[in-house]
Design a protein around this motif. Structure first.
Motif, PDB file in Angstrom:
ATOM      1  N   MET A  67       0.818  -1.215   0.000  1.00 51.60           N
ATOM      2  CA  MET A  67       0.000   0.000   0.000  1.00 51.60           C
ATOM      3  C   MET A  67       0.851   1.264   0.000  1.00 51.60           C
ATOM      4  O   MET A  67       1.963   1.278   0.533  1.00 51.60           O
ATOM      5  N   LEU A  68       0.266   2.333  -0.584  1.00 51.38           N
ATOM      6  CA  LEU A  68       0.826   3.675  -0.489  1.00 51.38           C
ATOM      7  C   LEU A  68      -0.156   4.526   0.304  1.00 51.38           C
ATOM      8  O   LEU A  68      -1.375   4.429   0.091  1.00 51.38           O
ATOM      9  N   ALA A  69       0.331   5.356   1.182  1.00 51.55           N
ATOM     10  CA  ALA A  69      -0.542   6.241   1.951  1.00 51.55           C
ATOM     11  C   ALA A  69      -1.227   7.229   1.018  1.00 51.55           C
ATOM     12  O   ALA A  69      -0.616   7.747   0.089  1.00 51.55           O
ATOM     13  N   GLY A  70      -2.514   7.441   1.257  1.00 49.91           N
ATOM     14  CA  GLY A  70      -3.261   8.432   0.499  1.00 49.91           C
ATOM     15  C   GLY A  70      -4.373   7.837  -0.323  1.00 49.91           C
ATOM     16  O   GLY A  70      -4.418   6.633  -0.578  1.00 49.91           O
ATOM     17  N   GLY A  71      -5.298   8.719  -0.689  1.00 42.56           N
ATOM     18  CA  GLY A  71      -6.435   8.326  -1.506  1.00 42.56           C
ATOM     19  C   GLY A  71      -6.031   8.080  -2.941  1.00 42.56           C
ATOM     20  O   GLY A  71      -4.881   8.306  -3.332  1.00 42.56           O
TER      21      GLY A  71
END
Length: 92
Positions: A67-71
């Motif tokens: 995962m990458l942080a953020g929408g």
């Protein structure tokens, strides 16, 4: 968790850009890729993660990137084909 964008490549390969409101993170996953295919996610800040289809098991199941942080806004999902290195990208 939900799919916010997806693309189909060839007869079966599906690449999805996913988002979890609970985790506030985005990732990419592939299903029915070929061994050696690579998926990538890149954020607006150029941070990225990737995963590669290693074997038949990965190819037949959903293989995610970390995962990458953020929408999902500003995220780019890519598929890099093992056979010839074609690069297919899409975003939200």
């Amino acid at each position: 968790m939900r799919t916010v964008a997806e693309r189909e490549y060839g007869r079966q390969t599906v690449v999805e850009l996913r988002y979890s409101p609970t985790c506030r993170a985005s990732w990419v996953r592939i299903r029915f890729g070929a061994t050696g295919d690579r998926i990538e996610i890149a954020g607006p800040d150029k941070e990225s993660q990737s995963a590669e289809v290693a074997d038949k098991y990965d190819a037949q199941n959903y293989l995610p990137t970390p995962m990458l942080a953020g929408g999902p806004e500003g995220m780019t999902a890519c598929l890099v084909r093992a056979d010839g290195g074609e690069r297919h990208c899409f975003g939200r």
